[in-house]
Motif scaffolding. Structure first.
Motif, PDB file in Angstrom:
ATOM      1  N   GLU A 139      42.960  61.936  62.029  1.00  0.00           N
ATOM      2  CA  GLU A 139      44.205  62.508  61.744  1.00  0.00           C
ATOM      3  C   GLU A 139      44.324  62.501  59.708  1.00  0.00           C
ATOM      4  OE1 GLU A 139      47.053  63.720  62.178  1.00  0.00           O
ATOM      5  OE2 GLU A 139      46.636  63.509  64.506  1.00  0.00           O
ATOM      6  N   SER A 140      43.670  61.794  59.285  1.00  0.00           N
ATOM      7  CA  SER A 140      43.206  61.229  58.157  1.00  0.00           C
ATOM      8  C   SER A 140      41.747  62.378  57.879  1.00  0.00           C
ATOM      9  CB  SER A 140      42.408  60.031  57.719  1.00  0.00           C
ATOM     10  OG  SER A 140      42.105  59.996  56.150  1.00  0.00           O
ATOM     11  N   LEU A 141      40.796  62.995  58.639  1.00  0.00           N
ATOM     12  CA  LEU A 141      40.270  64.001  58.241  1.00  0.00           C
ATOM     13  C   LEU A 141      40.725  64.978  58.193  1.00  0.00           C
ATOM     14  CD1 LEU A 141      37.602  65.029  57.006  1.00  0.00           C
ATOM     15  CD2 LEU A 141      36.800  64.549  60.012  1.00  0.00           C
ATOM     16  N   LYS A 142      41.250  65.289  59.000  1.00  0.00           N
ATOM     17  CA  LYS A 142      42.585  66.474  59.541  1.00  0.00           C
ATOM     18  C   LYS A 142      43.388  66.856  58.054  1.00  0.00           C
ATOM     19  CE  LYS A 142      44.544  66.459  62.974  1.00  0.00           C
ATOM     20  NZ  LYS A 142      46.064  67.020  64.234  1.00  0.00           N
ATOM     21  N   ALA A 143      43.715  66.223  58.185  1.00  0.00           N
ATOM     22  CA  ALA A 143      44.788  66.051  56.786  1.00  0.00           C
ATOM     23  C   ALA A 143      43.988  66.469  55.642  1.00  0.00           C
ATOM     24  CB  ALA A 143      45.727  64.448  56.606  1.00  0.00           C
ATOM     25  N   THR A 144      42.874  65.984  55.699  1.00  0.00           N
ATOM     26  CA  THR A 144      41.530  66.023  54.330  1.00  0.00           C
ATOM     27  C   THR A 144      40.623  67.877  54.014  1.00  0.00           C
ATOM     28  OG1 THR A 144      41.386  63.518  53.975  1.00  0.00           O
ATOM     29  CG2 THR A 144      39.582  65.591  52.681  1.00  0.00           C
ATOM     30  N   LEU A 145      40.658  68.058  55.231  1.00  0.00           N
ATOM     31  CA  LEU A 145      40.143  69.642  55.906  1.00  0.00           C
ATOM     32  C   LEU A 145      41.550  70.487  55.250  1.00  0.00           C
ATOM     33  CD1 LEU A 145      38.279  68.616  59.533  1.00  0.00           C
ATOM     34  CD2 LEU A 145      37.438  68.971  56.951  1.00  0.00           C
ATOM     35  N   LYS A 146      43.177  70.274  55.995  1.00  0.00           N
ATOM     36  CA  LYS A 146      43.669  70.864  55.862  1.00  0.00           C
ATOM     37  C   LYS A 146      44.562  71.207  54.741  1.00  0.00           C
ATOM     38  CE  LYS A 146      48.632  71.782  57.599  1.00  0.00           C
ATOM     39  NZ  LYS A 146      49.723  71.463  58.584  1.00  0.00           N
ATOM     40  N   LYS A 147      44.714  69.856  53.804  1.00  0.00           N
ATOM     41  CA  LYS A 147      44.254  70.294  52.423  1.00  0.00           C
ATOM     42  C   LYS A 147      43.458  70.680  51.682  1.00  0.00           C
ATOM     43  CE  LYS A 147      44.927  67.010  48.151  1.00  0.00           C
ATOM     44  NZ  LYS A 147      45.386  65.615  47.483  1.00  0.00           N
ATOM     45  N   LYS A 148      42.245  71.061  51.467  1.00  0.00           N
ATOM     46  CA  LYS A 148      41.133  71.371  51.208  1.00  0.00           C
ATOM     47  C   LYS A 148      41.204  73.082  52.407  1.00  0.00           C
ATOM     48  CE  LYS A 148      38.543  71.058  48.769  1.00  0.00           C
ATOM     49  NZ  LYS A 148      37.272  70.685  48.258  1.00  0.00           N
ATOM     50  N   GLU A 149      42.305  73.493  53.064  1.00  0.00           N
ATOM     51  CA  GLU A 149      42.094  74.636  53.655  1.00  0.00           C
ATOM     52  C   GLU A 149      40.807  74.984  54.539  1.00  0.00           C
ATOM     53  OE1 GLU A 149      44.369  78.137  51.512  1.00  0.00           O
ATOM     54  OE2 GLU A 149      45.744  76.046  50.666  1.00  0.00           O
ATOM     55  N   ILE A 150      40.552  74.400  54.473  1.00  0.00           N
ATOM     56  CA  ILE A 150      38.903  74.465  55.714  1.00  0.00           C
ATOM     57  C   ILE A 150      39.301  75.104  56.266  1.00  0.00           C
ATOM     58  CG2 ILE A 150      36.662  73.796  55.986  1.00  0.00           C
ATOM     59  CD1 ILE A 150      37.154  71.900  53.963  1.00  0.00           C
ATOM     60  N   LYS A 151      39.121  76.115  57.253  1.00  0.00           N
ATOM     61  CA  LYS A 151      38.388  76.360  58.925  1.00  0.00           C
ATOM     62  C   LYS A 151      37.711  76.029  59.647  1.00  0.00           C
ATOM     63  CE  LYS A 151      39.838  81.266  57.791  1.00  0.00           C
ATOM     64  NZ  LYS A 151      39.650  82.622  57.180  1.00  0.00           N
ATOM     65  N   VAL A 152      37.429  75.092  60.412  1.00  0.00           N
ATOM     66  CA  VAL A 152      36.616  74.213  62.201  1.00  0.00           C
ATOM     67  C   VAL A 152      36.279  75.631  62.321  1.00  0.00           C
ATOM     68  CG1 VAL A 152      35.984  72.396  63.276  1.00  0.00           C
ATOM     69  CG2 VAL A 152      37.639  72.090  60.884  1.00  0.00           C
ATOM     70  N   VAL A 153      35.059  75.871  62.640  1.00  0.00           N
ATOM     71  CA  VAL A 153      34.586  76.699  63.920  1.00  0.00           C
ATOM     72  C   VAL A 153      33.237  75.563  64.710  1.00  0.00           C
ATOM     73  CG1 VAL A 153      33.408  78.547  64.208  1.00  0.00           C
ATOM     74  CG2 VAL A 153      35.170  78.636  62.612  1.00  0.00           C
ATOM     75  N   ALA A 154      33.423  75.532  65.799  1.00  0.00           N
ATOM     76  CA  ALA A 154      32.374  75.583  66.491  1.00  0.00           C
ATOM     77  C   ALA A 154      32.086  75.936  67.237  1.00  0.00           C
ATOM     78  CB  ALA A 154      33.107  73.935  67.005  1.00  0.00           C
ATOM     79  N   LEU A 155      30.598  75.631  67.341  1.00  0.00           N
ATOM     80  CA  LEU A 155      30.033  77.065  68.915  1.00  0.00           C
ATOM     81  C   LEU A 155      30.497  76.133  70.287  1.00  0.00           C
ATOM     82  CD1 LEU A 155      28.102  77.423  66.386  1.00  0.00           C
ATOM     83  CD2 LEU A 155      25.822  77.388  67.514  1.00  0.00           C
TER      84      LEU A 155
END
Length: 207
Positions: A82-98
């Motif tokens: 949840e902490s990592l997700k919040a950090t990614l969301k704050k930076k508006e980073i899109k996560v794409v996995a193969l």
């Protein structure tokens, strides 16, 4: 939008660059170009991952974090995830996995479609992250059970200590001229190994 590829392996004995060609091919197929690769050998069950957080620090809103599998990003427990997700969301980073086809739609530049796909993708990311954590815990439990059985039979001797490597780590630590990351790179070991030797060295000096 910049595409930032993340490559992780758990140990120095595993090649973290193994999936590099797959990520490059995926990007090419989507008409994208990878701006930078961030590579490290650290456990996915820990948030102590310098390369991952360097990627996050470097990223701009809307940038893409591209990886081979969701478990390369997380084998974290619920709180850390949840902490990592919040950090990614704050930076508006899109996560794409193969290994997560729903995330492939995040490559779109249409803002309306991107919001729709993001909602579905967040749910799928949570599910795969939970599965990755369960797999991690199951493997650790099986390994512990195997060790207990071996101990009961009197055949378990534990992991052989690499005395030469540990002595080299301690020499670097004593010299105080290299950071932990530099020692890890020079010696070829994990952060946990350096931390253990630092603790032993501190105990020896205070004895």
């Amino acid at each position: 939008m910049f595409v930032r590829a993340y490559l992780r392996a758990s140990t120095k004995e595993t090649d973290a660059n193994r999936a590099k060609e797959q990520l490059e091919q995926f990007a090419a197929d989507k008409g994208l170009k990878i701006a930078a690769f961030y590579v490290e050998n650290e456990s996915g069950a820990s948030l102590q991952r310098p390369a991952l957080f360097k990627l996050i620090d470097d990223a701009h809103p809307g940038d893409m974090l591209l990886l081979e599998q969701v478990d390369r990003l997380s084998r974290l427990d619920e709180a850390d995830w949840e902490s990592l997700k919040a950090t990614l969301k704050k930076k508006e980073i899109k996560v794409v996995a193969l290994d997560l086809p729903t995330s492939w739609m995040m490559t779109t530049t249409d803002p309306t479609m991107a919001r729709m796909f993001a909602a579905v993708n967040d749910m799928m990311l949570d599910m795969l992250a939970a599965i990755a954590r369960k797999d991690y815990e199951d493997r650790r439990r099986r390994a512990a059970q195997g060790i207990e059985k071996a101990k009961a039979k009197g055949v378990y001797k534990g992991r052989k200590e690499d005395a030469d490597r540990n002595a080299l780590i301690q020499r670097h630590l004593k010299a105080g001229q290299s950071s932990w990351n530099e020692i890890m790179e020079l010696v070829g070991c994990s952060r946990g190994t350096v931390a253990k030797q630092a603790a032993l060295l501190k105990a020896q000096e205070s004895a």
